[in-house]
Design a protein around this motif. Structure first.
Motif: not given
Length: 535
Positions: A248-249, A200, A244-246, A241-242, A203-204, A198, A174
């Motif tokens: 995506e990553v 969340e 959903q974001r995890k 990190v949410s 950032c993916a 960002d 990060e």
């Protein structure tokens, strides 16, 4: 998903470094697995006899697992007296246990074993406890995962660096990150490629950009294949990190074949959204004792989405028991665990046996639901501390709110701090006033990330030899309060401030007493005014 329904991990051994591939099992350490065999006569190793150990028994008075309220029952009214009262333990309720030199029953935690040389994996009892805990709380998505003890997450990450990176390689991190993680990699010539944060967290979209646009010639090294991330209570920004974001990553990491190192010391210090004191309601509902309901309320680990075995999770007892026990564990696929074990055999070996014995017996005494109850209480304690600290900022500064449309606060409520004058400007607006700093309320962890503004300083734009960020940091220290300068946390070596408009500081609310928090904020307000006035 039951264990039988989970896939096995894929072969990711191509990620191992040259040094890791060259490691062989330590010949003498390989004998350790036979030591506990019943009836075996130990003539091979140089093990001291347990009768020579100077400890006959250790008697412990541990806090009961419900020492801290898991919900706020009334408004905090901290006072110097209450802090002194708690400091001397006059309100503490305890539960005793004893660790004896020799076990009374098979499987008992005992000093004869704990103080002896042991496998670098760590004690069997504690590994069983942490494995059951990992299964229950994090629920890895593949079948063949393993547990390996280490001496804290800094040691864990240090092992990972040399196990997966060759000299001159790059890693992903990060844009603002834990400085010691970068320091561990630096002597090996390993650099960090920053990935944007960002509102969340990691950032993916930017992760995909960094990987897809990687130019080996310009960068002087291969595309990174290891991502270091702190997903909960991110250090230093405090973001989480949410789920959903995890996902995506993780998908990006699958696409580009990247290993995710999940350094998660603050996992159980997840916090609800901050609510200003005047709008905060007093919680009076009875405590829900459903442990599973509490665990479901937590943001899931990357392990929950890891169906390939590409996540190495770092857990530690530093924030949930005590840093001084120097104890934590890896969760990863069996190939990675074996290679990390080989490194441990010739470096740290097993974590301190005394610490392992005390922590293992503590968790046995508390029982699984008792430990989870304590974790929930700790989370509330740090939430109360965060709220109190931000309440003090509201009391000492004129605070305005907005919603950020850019950078690592995108979509988050931003609190802008102005001097508190008591005049019309404060009541009706802040026109003409100097904005001191901005922050967002952290959603986890122990820190608030402050962005300071220097454009009103007399020397702004003149590019002094020392940055304004460091000049102000020194003035804070002289005034009696110590903050962490922001540039320490930059993953980009080129992103060192030099006469810039903004500076950053990480400030912790985890250690200071409530009265000291107030005194510290008074010092910050006074020093900031003098500094910007050029005095």
């Amino acid at each position: 998903m039951s264990a039988g329904d989970r896939p096995k991990s894929i072969d990711l051994s191509h990620h191992l470094s040259d040094v890791s591939k060259a490691r062989l099992p330590s010949p003498l350490k390989g004998l350790a697995k036979y030591i506990s065999t019943p009836g075996l006569i130990p003539l091979a190793g140089g093990l001291p006899h347990p009768s020579y150990f100077p400890f006959s028994a250790i008697h412990v008075d541990a806090l009961v697992p419900n020492s801290f309220a898991p919900i706020t029952l009334e408004e905090h009214q901290p006072s110097t007296f209450s802090w002194l009262w708690n400091m001397f333990g006059l309100k503490e309720k305890t539960i005793p246990f004893t660790v004896k030199k020799y076990p009374e029953h098979p499987g008992d935690i005992n000093l004869a074993a704990a103080l002896q040389y042991d496998s670098a994996q760590g004690s069997i009892q504690l590994r069983e406890i942490t494995k059951a805990f990992t299964e229950r709380v994090y629920q890895p998505a593949y079948e063949d995962w393993e547990i390996l003890l280490h001496t804290g997450n800094t040691d864990g990450w240090s092992r990972i660096v040399t196990t997966f990176a060759n000299p001159g390689d790059w890693i992903l991190a990060e844009e603002w990150t834990y400085p010691s993680a970068l320091a561990s990699a630096h002597p090996w010539g390993i650099k960090a490629a920053p990935v944007a944060i960002d509102g969340e967290g990691l950032c993916a979209v930017d992760l995909r950009r960094v990987l897809s646009e990687w130019n080996e010639v310009e960068r002087g090294g291969k595309r990174p294949h290891v991502l270091y991330t702190i997903p909960v209570g991110q250090n230093p920004t405090g973001g989480t990190v949410s789920a959903q974001r995890k996902r995506e990553v993780y998908e990006v990491c699958v696409e580009f074949d990247v290993i995710i190192v999940e350094d998660d010391p603050y996992y159980f210090i997840q916090m609800p959204q901050y609510v200003p004191k005047e709008a905060r309601k007093i919680h009076a509902s009875p405590f829900d004792t459903d442990a599973e309901k509490y665990l479901r309320s937590l943001v899931p680990s990357y392990l929950r989405f890891d169906w390939q075995g590409r996540v190495i999770r770092l857990d530690t007892f530093s924030k949930t028991v005590a840093p001084g026990v120097r104890l934590g564990w890896f969760t990863c696929n069996t190939i990675f665990a074996e290679r990390l074990l080989r490194q441990g055999e010739t470096s740290t070996q097993a974590p301190c046996g005394l610490g392992q014995a005390l922590v293992a017996q503590l968790l046995i005494t508390w029982k699984p639901d008792g430990y989870i109850r304590r974790l929930r209480g700790l989370g509330q304690q740090y939430t109360d501390r965060r709220d109190h600290f931000i309440d003090l900022l509201h009391a000492k500064f004129h605070i305005r709110t907005s919603v950020s449309e850019h950078d690592f606060w995108k979509g988050r409520t931003v609190y802008d701090a102005y001097p508190k004058t008591g005049g019309l400007g404060e009541k009706y607006g802040t026109f003409g006033q100097t904005k001191y700093f901005s922050f967002v309320a952290p959603s986890g962890g122990m820190f608030i990330w402050l962005k300071f503004y220097f454009n009103s300083h007399p020397e702004f734009g003149k590019k002094p030899a020392e940055t304004l960020e460091m000049q102000l940091w020194e003035e804070f220290a002289k005034g009696g309060v110590l903050l962490a300068p922001g540039w320490y946390f930059s993953a980009d070596e080129e992103n060192i401030p030099d006469g810039k408009y903004e500076g950053h500081y990480r400030i912790s609310f985890s250690m200071a007493t409530y009265p000291d928090m107030e005194r510290g904020i008074d010092i910050i307000a006074r020093v900031m005014k003098l500094f910007l006035d050029g005095q």
